[in-house]
Scaffold this active site. Sequence first.
Site, PDB file in Angstrom:
ATOM      1  N   ASP A 136      -3.539   0.285  -8.410  1.00  0.00           N
ATOM      2  CA  ASP A 136      -3.085  -0.872  -9.186  1.00  0.00           C
ATOM      3  C   ASP A 136      -2.791  -0.554 -10.642  1.00  0.00           C
ATOM      4  O   ASP A 136      -1.816  -1.060 -11.211  1.00  0.00           O
ATOM      5  CB  ASP A 136      -4.136  -1.985  -9.115  1.00  0.00           C
ATOM      6  CG  ASP A 136      -4.195  -2.663  -7.754  1.00  0.00           C
ATOM      7  OD1 ASP A 136      -3.178  -2.599  -7.032  1.00  0.00           O
ATOM      8  OD2 ASP A 136      -5.239  -3.228  -7.411  1.00  0.00           O
ATOM      9  N   GLY A 222      -1.186  -9.234  -7.748  1.00  0.00           N
ATOM     10  CA  GLY A 222      -0.836  -9.797  -6.449  1.00  0.00           C
ATOM     11  C   GLY A 222      -1.843 -10.853  -6.033  1.00  0.00           C
ATOM     12  O   GLY A 222      -2.046 -11.872  -6.696  1.00  0.00           O
ATOM     13  N   TYR A 224      -5.165 -10.430  -5.667  1.00  0.00           N
ATOM     14  CA  TYR A 224      -6.529 -10.265  -6.170  1.00  0.00           C
ATOM     15  C   TYR A 224      -6.614 -10.491  -7.675  1.00  0.00           C
ATOM     16  O   TYR A 224      -5.700 -10.147  -8.428  1.00  0.00           O
ATOM     17  CB  TYR A 224      -7.074  -8.870  -5.841  1.00  0.00           C
ATOM     18  CG  TYR A 224      -7.972  -8.876  -4.625  1.00  0.00           C
ATOM     19  CD1 TYR A 224      -9.281  -9.333  -4.705  1.00  0.00           C
ATOM     20  CD2 TYR A 224      -7.510  -8.450  -3.390  1.00  0.00           C
ATOM     21  CE1 TYR A 224     -10.110  -9.356  -3.595  1.00  0.00           C
ATOM     22  CE2 TYR A 224      -8.327  -8.467  -2.264  1.00  0.00           C
ATOM     23  CZ  TYR A 224      -9.623  -8.922  -2.377  1.00  0.00           C
ATOM     24  OH  TYR A 224     -10.443  -8.964  -1.287  1.00  0.00           O
TER      25      TYR A 224
END
Length: 475
Positions: A136, A222, A224
């Site tokens: 990420d 996204g 989370y």
Amino acid sequence: MCYYLDGTVNMYMRPIEGISVTVDLDEMKITAFRKRPGHDYRETQVCTTQEFFNQVSHWKEISNTNIRIEGNEVSWGNWKFHAAFNARAGMIISTASVFDARKNMFRSVLYRGHVSETFVPYMDPSREWYYRTFLDVGEFGFGRSASSLVALIDCPSNAVYMDGYMAGVDGSTLKVPRAICIFESYAGNVAWRHTEVGVPGKLIFKGEAEINLVVRMVATVGNYDYILDWQFKKSGSIKVGVSLSGVPQMKATNFTTTDHISTSDIYGTLVAENTIANNHDHFLTYYLDLDIDGTSNSLVKSKLRTVRAKASHISPRKSYWQVVQETVKTEGDARIRLGLEPEELFIMNPNKKTKIGNHISYRLVTGKPAISLLVDNDYPQVRASYTKYQMWVTCYNKTERWAGGFYADRSHGDDGLATWSRRNEAIVNKDLVVWYTVGIHHSPCQEDFPVMPTLYDGFELTPANFFEKNPLLKP
């Protein structure tokens, strides 16, 4: 046990070794007195009559008036540090120093700290899901994913805010309003306390509520949400943690109840009708450039070893444990899988000692031990090979800040932490970087649907022989 009480109420700080007394409590008579021969345990120096518990900080309503911010430098209590915003890392804490009242000076603890990379692989090898493995920080950026914080949900009413700034794709300035919040926090915890009942005719209590400073940001990548906290304590500790929330990735299915599941080709939990939440991991690797009272530090393992008691004529005890310290010599030896044996980990300054001779250090208090369970030649694992160990220590290099490599998107594992450590450089009395991974194996449950309550893990850096005594007490 015998204690020397004169001049203090804190008798536990003055144990008298070598003397034991057996008392018949029915008769209130001493039936036996033993002392170890050849030793005089009387005090040889005159001690002050100051009470050990001579200071107490009374609890008060928390506010933001104790927080001082000049530019990006934050001062609070006995701490001062720099809080910044970065497109890739998100929140960065740097030049954190703690004030030592007895030395009347600030002493360095952390030069720079931030999330270096995350690794989120989903455990579904099917054609529609196998590629869902994410780095990420390197692929999206925690700063670019930062959410504007919402008062009374993300941060309490006493919080102060910092905006975040970064360059857009066209070079223009992008602003994230309220990207970081800073607030005092009182959760009902106790910083220290003691009730003394051993002084005849007295009941003595002293203590202090634990009020800490929290620095927070939220990155929404996204589905989370990562709630990232750095918590500064007046005891000299820094607690670092992450709370996960948001919506787990769901997979559609024909199954409506678990009774309908007749195949092993399910890679998660049926959390609702026709809905599977797939198993996955979250690994957040922190970059911690520690400067414990200076830039020259060493990694020390304090291993707890069971020892058999040999002198049976002295003690009926059969065993005890003692600490065996081991200075880690190289980067290769500093790859650590936690929880395999009882040991504590310290970053020590080998060049400085306390007045009574202990080396100055900080202890790493670890969270849950969790490493990647993927096989080494699985492509996602090749990219994130550093997740096979929860802790690494390397020599400082200004070009090495991103555990998954500088270019994480579509990387091949030929750059990054696992590659750098193969140099196997000496790490004794050097400027060191600790890489610590917070790992969470997430097997979802129905309570995670449709949005999950926060799931937390983290670690803490605590002073160990850094101060001459408890820094919560005034000198």
